[in-house]
Design a protein around this motif. Structure first.
Motif, short mmCIF file in Angstrom:
data_model
loop_
_atom_site.label_atom_id
_atom_site.label_comp_id
_atom_site.label_asym_id
_atom_site.label_seq_id
_atom_site.Cartn_x
_atom_site.Cartn_y
_atom_site.Cartn_z
N SER A 2 0.83 -1.20 0.00
CA SER A 2 0.00 0.00 0.00
C SER A 2 0.87 1.26 0.00
N LEU A 3 1.96 1.22 0.74
CA LEU A 3 2.85 2.39 0.78
C LEU A 3 3.62 2.53 -0.54
N ASP B 57 2.27 1.68 -3.35
CA ASP B 57 1.21 2.22 -4.21
C ASP B 57 1.13 3.74 -4.10
N GLN B 58 1.38 4.25 -2.90
CA GLN B 58 1.34 5.70 -2.70
C GLN B 58 2.52 6.38 -3.41
N ALA B 59 3.67 5.72 -3.38
CA ALA B 59 4.88 6.34 -3.93
C ALA B 59 5.02 6.08 -5.44
N ALA B 60 4.66 4.88 -5.88
CA ALA B 60 4.70 4.51 -7.30
C ALA B 60 3.67 3.40 -7.51
N PRO B 61 2.50 3.74 -8.02
CA PRO B 61 1.41 2.76 -8.08
C PRO B 61 1.76 1.51 -8.89
#
Lengths: 278, 322
Positions: free
Chosen positions: A178-179, A181-185
């Motif tokens: 998930s983290l 995904d936040q930085a580079a989906p």
């Protein structure tokens, strides 16, 4: 006659009250230098609990919940429950003895900022112990459990404990992705493959607490880069590798704070195996 | 009756009515996509679309610009600009993987991305300004306005199939994030209440059915071991034993934990530029320096077939592990 004028008496009482207040605050203001109070020290150690008495209540509650859980799983006799409660109380007392020792040390140096900074080396393990739980593998409670219940009960207990660890492991894997995904989906397909890889290559930390994410990322950082590169493309890997890079150097910190220990990879021994090993 | 916090949130986001008008404009503008040919007009239409996302003041100006302190914006940009750069670039890259746009389509969306970046930075600078003045807001997801803005851009520049692919992935991303947040929250309750396996499943179900997005802040997942969301007791207590109920009652549940805006583990790194495979006979195409970029773009725009092959490279991510 020795009677006093009421105004003079009030004045003396007022002076006395001011004196008491000044004395009470002396430890927080010594000639303009800020000193630290006992309450502040308790706050540092007990953080979310706030103070020692609340922490003691919470730890006793945890012990009761733990005993109930083992009882429900293994069907303990009254004598077994009694033994576990006693061992757990021993762990709580052991923790508070350590706390008292550090607090006494703190009280002697509270006005010396440099020494106060140094005392955080002693406070940090106490914080970590509370965060990861005082009834961990090294606790009297766990050692008592092994010596108190029989092999059949222990196998039942292990099964339930493994289910719990798997649940938490899944959550931790999810947080990593998930983290990312936040930085580079990543795509749903990449998410699935990353989950599989992390499930396969990491294991739930033996000690669980608020630093779980760091412990898991530390494990992920040890996985071969190639395995991630088969799932992620160059740009995604560039970002994820940067996240992992931060975790590569924190092993010592994780160990100092009790989140990792040298025997984390050791296999769990059954009661009779442990007796034999001893 | 509106709470004070709600009123403050509305002020931060701009009034409700103008936002509603913005949504109507979005729909109208999407229908009128084909008509917007001139570059200037395109910019205006997109501005309108994005304005709908961020809210507008009463005079048609973006609310964020009207209320933001100039210095605060500069400072915010200096401090966090690179984080937003990373988010825009990685979201565009994600679109490239999922939608396989031609280079022309990609460049058009990248141009929109610059406008979205400006608007997003304005929004969060305003939020930060509010935080500095003691106003709290949990409107913290920095990637959301970027993906929403780029979705609108995709509707303008990509085919219906490409847009549908992007929408599917955005939905999957949102669902995955929710699922993780539920697991983490259930895990916290387990750690505190020592639930058994059926109880964990029941708690997970209750959380899923009563989910509040505020419980899923990334900070809550990374550092929030000691924070318990304000789950309604009436939903959880029927599942618990007497001792667990007692412990839950004594556990402080925070309904007002404020995390500020979130950039997660986004470190603001300089993400590599997109690479486009060279056209036959064009040695300078891949990894071209910015000085040669325009000339290269002109050539690559002319050949959709070559683009299709290039995009295949970008979309073949993960093939190695199949």
């Amino acid at each position: 006659m020795n009677s006093q004028h009421p105004a003079s008496r009030r004045s003396r009482i007022l002076t006395l009250a001011i004196l008491i207040l000044c004395t009470a605050h002396f430890d927080t203001a010594v000639f303009g230098q800020v000193g630290w109070t006992d309450e502040q020290f308790d706050q540092w150690v007990f953080q979310q609990y706030g103070n020692a008495s609340t922490a003691r209540v919470r730890l006793k509650e945890s012990l009761e919940l733990y005993t109930e859980d083992v009882d429900q799983t293994c069907g303990l006799s009254d004598a077994q429950k009694q033994k576990l409660r006693l061992a757990g109380k021993g762990d709580i007392e052991h923790f508070f003895r350590k706390f008292k020792k550090v607090k006494t040390k703190f009280q002697a140096i509270r006005n010396d900022q440099q020494k106060v900074n140094q005392i955080f080396q002693d406070i940090s393990p106490l914080q970590a112990k509370l965060a990861t739980g005082i009834f961990d593998r090294d606790s009297l409670l766990q050692k008592c459990l092994v010596n108190t219940i029989n092999r059949e009960q222990f196998l039942k207990y292990l099964k339930v404990d493994e289910e719990r660890q798997r649940f938490h492991h899944e959550a931790k894997i999810g947080v990593i992705i998930s983290l990312l995904d936040q930085a580079a989906p990543v795509t749903a397909e990449q998410r699935r493959k990353l989950s599989d890889l992390l499930r396969q290559e990491t294991r739930p930390p033996r000690k669980s607490g608020q630093y779980d994410h760091y412990a898991m990322m530390h494990q992920a950082a040890k996985i071969d880069d190639e395995k991630f590169q088969q799932i992620l493309d160059d740009i995604q890997w560039q970002v994820f590798n940067q996240q992992l890079g931060q975790m590569r150097g924190i092993e010592q910190w994780l160990k100092q704070n009790g989140i990792l220990s040298d025997d984390d990879d050791a296999d769990i021994l059954l009661p009779d195996e442990q007796v034999a090993a001893e | 009756m509106k709470s004070k916090r709600q009123t403050i949130r509305n002020r931060l986001r701009g009034d409700a009515k103008p936002v509603k008008r913005g949504i109507v404009r979005q729909k109208a503008a999407v229908v009128a996509v084909g008509a917007a040919e001139a570059a200037e007009e395109v910019g205006q239409v997109l501005g309108d679309l994005i304005g709908g996302l961020f809210g507008r003041g009463n005079r048609g100006e973006p609310a964020v610009a009207a209320k933001l302190d100039g210095n605060a914006l500069k400072q915010f940009e200096a401090q966090f600009g690179r984080h937003f750069d990373q988010m825009i670039k990685t979201e565009l890259h994600f679109i490239r993987i999922v939608c396989q746009p031609t280079r022309e389509q990609y460049d058009a969306m990248a141009a929109d991305g610059k406008l979205i970046r400006t608007k997003t930075i304005g929004k969060f600078a305003l939020l930060q300004q509010g935080i500095n003045r003691g106003i709290q807001s949990n409107d913290s997801d920095t990637r959301k306005p970027i993906s929403e803005g780029l979705l609108l851009s995709a509707k303008r520049h990509l085919s219906a199939d490409q847009v549908a692919a992007y929408e599917r992935e955005l939905t999957a991303r949102k669902e995955a994030a929710k699922e993780v947040a539920i697991l983490v929250t259930a895990g916290k309750l387990d750690r505190r209440l020592v639930l058994d396996t059926p109880q964990r499943a029941q708690v997970t179900k209750v959380l899923t059915e009563n989910w509040n997005p505020a419980w899923g802040a990334p900070q809550m997942m990374m550092h929030g071991g000691q924070y318990f969301p304000d789950i309604p007791d009436s939903k959880i207590t029927p599942i618990l034993t007497a001792t667990q109920k007692k412990v839950l009652k004594s556990t402080t549940q925070q309904s007002n934990v404020f995390w500020g805006f979130n950039i997660g583990m986004n470190q603001g790194i300089a993400v590599a530029d997109e690479k486009w495979d060279e056209e036959p006979g064009n040695e300078a195409s891949e990894g071209t320096e910015p000085a040669n970029k325009d000339a290269t773009d002109e050539k690559s725009r002319g050949d959709d077939t070559a683009e299709a092959a290039n995009v295949k490279d970008a979309s073949s991510v993960g093939e190695g592990s199949k």
